[in-house]
Design a protein around this motif. Sequence first.
Motif, mmCIF file in Angstrom:
data_model
loop_
_atom_site.group_PDB
_atom_site.id
_atom_site.type_symbol
_atom_site.label_atom_id
_atom_site.label_comp_id
_atom_site.label_asym_id
_atom_site.label_seq_id
_atom_site.Cartn_x
_atom_site.Cartn_y
_atom_site.Cartn_z
ATOM 1 N N TYR A 96 -22.914 -25.937 -8.405
ATOM 2 C CA TYR A 96 -22.371 -24.945 -7.482
ATOM 3 C C TYR A 96 -23.335 -23.778 -7.325
ATOM 4 O O TYR A 96 -23.824 -23.256 -8.335
ATOM 5 N N ARG A 124 -18.310 -25.080 0.826
ATOM 6 C CA ARG A 124 -16.911 -24.713 0.609
ATOM 7 C C ARG A 124 -16.743 -23.193 0.681
ATOM 8 O O ARG A 124 -17.715 -22.462 0.643
ATOM 9 N N LYS A 125 -15.486 -22.745 0.769
ATOM 10 C CA LYS A 125 -15.214 -21.314 0.916
ATOM 11 C C LYS A 125 -15.805 -20.487 -0.232
ATOM 12 O O LYS A 125 -16.451 -19.478 -0.006
ATOM 13 N N ALA A 126 -15.555 -20.896 -1.464
ATOM 14 C CA ALA A 126 -16.010 -20.113 -2.610
ATOM 15 C C ALA A 126 -17.505 -20.271 -2.851
ATOM 16 O O ALA A 126 -18.241 -19.297 -2.953
ATOM 17 N N LYS A 127 -17.961 -21.495 -2.957
ATOM 18 C CA LYS A 127 -19.370 -21.770 -3.260
ATOM 19 C C LYS A 127 -19.817 -23.004 -2.493
ATOM 20 O O LYS A 127 -18.998 -23.734 -1.947
ATOM 21 N N SER A 129 -21.130 -26.647 -2.860
ATOM 22 C CA SER A 129 -21.166 -27.714 -3.857
ATOM 23 C C SER A 129 -22.298 -28.664 -3.513
ATOM 24 O O SER A 129 -22.394 -29.138 -2.384
ATOM 25 N N ASN A 167 -24.009 -20.017 -4.905
ATOM 26 C CA ASN A 167 -23.434 -19.066 -3.957
ATOM 27 C C ASN A 167 -24.175 -19.117 -2.631
ATOM 28 O O ASN A 167 -23.573 -19.099 -1.574
ATOM 29 N N LYS A 168 -25.511 -19.146 -2.725
ATOM 30 C CA LYS A 168 -26.332 -19.192 -1.523
ATOM 31 C C LYS A 168 -27.675 -19.838 -1.845
ATOM 32 O O LYS A 168 -28.122 -19.846 -2.996
ATOM 33 N N LYS A 222 -23.090 -18.853 5.094
ATOM 34 C CA LYS A 222 -22.851 -20.186 4.540
ATOM 35 C C LYS A 222 -23.175 -21.260 5.582
ATOM 36 O O LYS A 222 -23.718 -22.314 5.262
ATOM 37 N N ASN A 234 -17.935 -18.581 7.422
ATOM 38 C CA ASN A 234 -18.925 -17.621 6.951
ATOM 39 C C ASN A 234 -20.289 -17.934 7.574
ATOM 40 O O ASN A 234 -20.848 -19.009 7.372
#
Length: 140
Positions: free
Chosen positions: A110, A77-80, A82, A112-113, A25, A22
Amino acid sequence: MYELKTKETDNSVIEFIEAVDNLKKREDAYKLLDIFTETTGYEAKMWGPSIIGFGSYHYKYESGHEGDAPLVGYSPRKAKISLYFAPGETKREQLLQSFGKHTTGKACVYINKLADVDINVLKELIIESIKFLRESYPKK
Protein backbone atom coordinates in the motif's frame (compact mmCIF):
# COMPACT_ATOMS: atom_id res chain seq x y z
CA MET A 1 -19.18 -24.41 -5.24
CA TYR A 2 -16.98 -21.40 -4.50
CA GLU A 3 -17.43 -18.57 -7.00
CA LEU A 4 -14.37 -16.43 -7.64
CA LYS A 5 -15.22 -12.75 -7.18
CA THR A 6 -12.24 -11.21 -8.93
CA LYS A 7 -12.53 -12.17 -12.57
CA GLU A 8 -11.31 -10.42 -15.68
CA THR A 9 -14.04 -8.19 -17.11
CA ASP A 10 -14.59 -6.18 -20.29
CA ASN A 11 -14.99 -2.96 -18.31
CA SER A 12 -12.93 0.00 -19.49
CA VAL A 13 -9.73 0.70 -17.55
CA ILE A 14 -9.80 4.35 -18.68
CA GLU A 15 -13.42 4.81 -17.55
CA PHE A 16 -12.52 3.30 -14.19
CA ILE A 17 -9.55 5.65 -13.75
CA GLU A 18 -11.63 8.63 -14.86
CA ALA A 19 -14.13 7.80 -12.10
CA VAL A 20 -11.45 8.13 -9.38
CA ASP A 21 -12.55 11.17 -7.34
CA ASN A 22 -9.19 12.35 -6.06
CA LEU A 23 -7.31 14.17 -8.86
CA LYS A 24 -3.83 13.31 -7.52
CA LYS A 25 -4.80 9.64 -7.16
CA ARG A 26 -6.22 9.69 -10.71
CA GLU A 27 -2.93 11.15 -12.03
CA ASP A 28 -0.98 8.45 -10.17
CA ALA A 29 -3.33 5.79 -11.59
CA TYR A 30 -2.47 6.94 -15.13
CA LYS A 31 1.26 6.96 -14.33
CA LEU A 32 0.96 3.44 -12.89
CA LEU A 33 -0.92 2.36 -16.02
CA ASP A 34 2.07 3.45 -18.11
CA ILE A 35 4.64 1.87 -15.76
CA PHE A 36 2.84 -1.49 -15.50
CA THR A 37 2.07 -1.65 -19.24
CA GLU A 38 5.65 -0.81 -20.21
CA THR A 39 7.20 -3.16 -17.63
CA THR A 40 4.92 -6.16 -18.21
CA GLY A 41 4.25 -5.85 -21.93
CA TYR A 42 0.61 -6.75 -21.18
CA GLU A 43 -2.51 -4.74 -21.89
CA ALA A 44 -4.34 -3.51 -18.80
CA LYS A 45 -7.61 -5.31 -17.99
CA MET A 46 -10.15 -4.75 -15.26
CA TRP A 47 -10.38 -7.59 -12.72
CA GLY A 48 -13.55 -7.33 -10.71
CA PRO A 49 -14.88 -3.83 -10.12
CA SER A 50 -11.67 -2.15 -8.97
CA ILE A 51 -8.41 -3.95 -9.84
CA ILE A 52 -6.37 -3.07 -12.91
CA GLY A 53 -4.47 -6.24 -13.78
CA PHE A 54 -1.77 -7.21 -16.24
CA GLY A 55 -1.34 -10.68 -17.70
CA SER A 56 -2.88 -13.68 -16.00
CA TYR A 57 -2.03 -17.08 -14.60
CA HIS A 58 -4.02 -20.13 -13.58
CA TYR A 59 -3.49 -21.43 -10.05
CA LYS A 60 -4.58 -24.63 -8.37
CA TYR A 61 -4.11 -25.22 -4.66
CA GLU A 62 -3.77 -28.58 -2.92
CA SER A 63 -7.26 -27.99 -1.51
CA GLY A 64 -8.57 -28.23 -5.08
CA HIS A 65 -9.44 -24.52 -5.22
CA GLU A 66 -8.36 -23.05 -8.54
CA GLY A 67 -8.85 -19.98 -10.65
CA ASP A 68 -7.27 -17.24 -12.70
CA ALA A 69 -5.68 -14.06 -11.42
CA PRO A 70 -3.65 -11.18 -12.82
CA LEU A 71 0.13 -11.57 -12.65
CA VAL A 72 0.40 -8.07 -11.17
CA GLY A 73 -1.93 -5.15 -10.74
CA TYR A 74 -3.01 -2.14 -8.77
CA SER A 75 -6.07 -0.33 -7.54
CA PRO A 76 -6.39 3.38 -6.74
CA ARG A 77 -8.56 2.95 -3.65
CA LYS A 78 -9.94 5.81 -1.54
CA ALA A 79 -7.50 5.42 1.37
CA LYS A 80 -4.37 4.20 -0.40
CA ILE A 81 -3.17 2.79 -3.70
CA SER A 82 -2.96 -1.01 -3.53
CA LEU A 83 -0.20 -2.68 -5.54
CA TYR A 84 -0.62 -6.41 -6.12
CA PHE A 85 2.51 -8.56 -6.26
CA ALA A 86 3.02 -12.26 -5.61
CA PRO A 87 3.50 -12.79 -1.86
CA GLY A 88 6.00 -15.66 -2.09
CA GLU A 89 8.87 -13.87 -3.73
CA THR A 90 12.21 -14.20 -1.99
CA LYS A 91 13.47 -10.90 -3.42
CA ARG A 92 10.31 -9.01 -2.47
CA GLU A 93 11.33 -8.16 1.12
CA GLN A 94 14.78 -7.08 -0.02
CA LEU A 95 13.32 -4.81 -2.72
CA LEU A 96 10.74 -3.34 -0.34
CA GLN A 97 13.55 -2.11 1.95
CA SER A 98 14.55 0.42 -0.72
CA PHE A 99 11.05 0.98 -2.15
CA GLY A 100 10.09 4.04 -0.12
CA LYS A 101 7.11 4.84 2.11
CA HIS A 102 4.67 1.90 2.12
CA THR A 103 2.86 -0.68 4.23
CA THR A 104 2.25 -4.31 3.35
CA GLY A 105 -0.47 -6.93 3.51
CA LYS A 106 -0.26 -10.56 2.40
CA ALA A 107 -0.20 -9.90 -1.34
CA CYS A 108 -0.59 -6.13 -1.32
CA VAL A 109 1.76 -3.23 -0.93
CA TYR A 110 0.00 0.00 0.00
CA ILE A 111 1.24 3.46 -0.91
CA ASN A 112 -0.25 6.92 -0.41
CA LYS A 113 1.16 8.36 -3.61
CA LEU A 114 3.62 7.46 -6.35
CA ALA A 115 5.99 10.26 -5.31
CA ASP A 116 6.67 8.31 -2.07
CA VAL A 117 8.32 5.37 -3.84
CA ASP A 118 11.25 4.54 -6.11
CA ILE A 119 9.90 3.83 -9.61
CA ASN A 120 12.88 1.63 -10.52
CA VAL A 121 12.23 -0.56 -7.48
CA LEU A 122 8.54 -0.69 -8.46
CA LYS A 123 9.56 -2.01 -11.89
CA GLU A 124 11.79 -4.63 -10.25
CA LEU A 125 8.93 -5.72 -7.98
CA ILE A 126 6.70 -6.14 -11.05
CA ILE A 127 9.35 -8.18 -12.91
CA GLU A 128 10.15 -10.38 -9.89
CA SER A 129 6.46 -11.05 -9.20
CA ILE A 130 5.83 -12.19 -12.77
CA LYS A 131 8.97 -14.35 -12.74
CA PHE A 132 7.92 -15.98 -9.45
CA LEU A 133 4.37 -16.71 -10.68
CA ARG A 134 5.57 -18.08 -14.04
CA GLU A 135 7.88 -20.47 -12.18
CA SER A 136 5.26 -21.42 -9.58
CA TYR A 137 2.38 -21.85 -12.04
CA PRO A 138 3.81 -22.83 -15.42
CA LYS A 139 1.36 -22.92 -18.32
CA LYS A 140 0.25 -26.45 -19.07
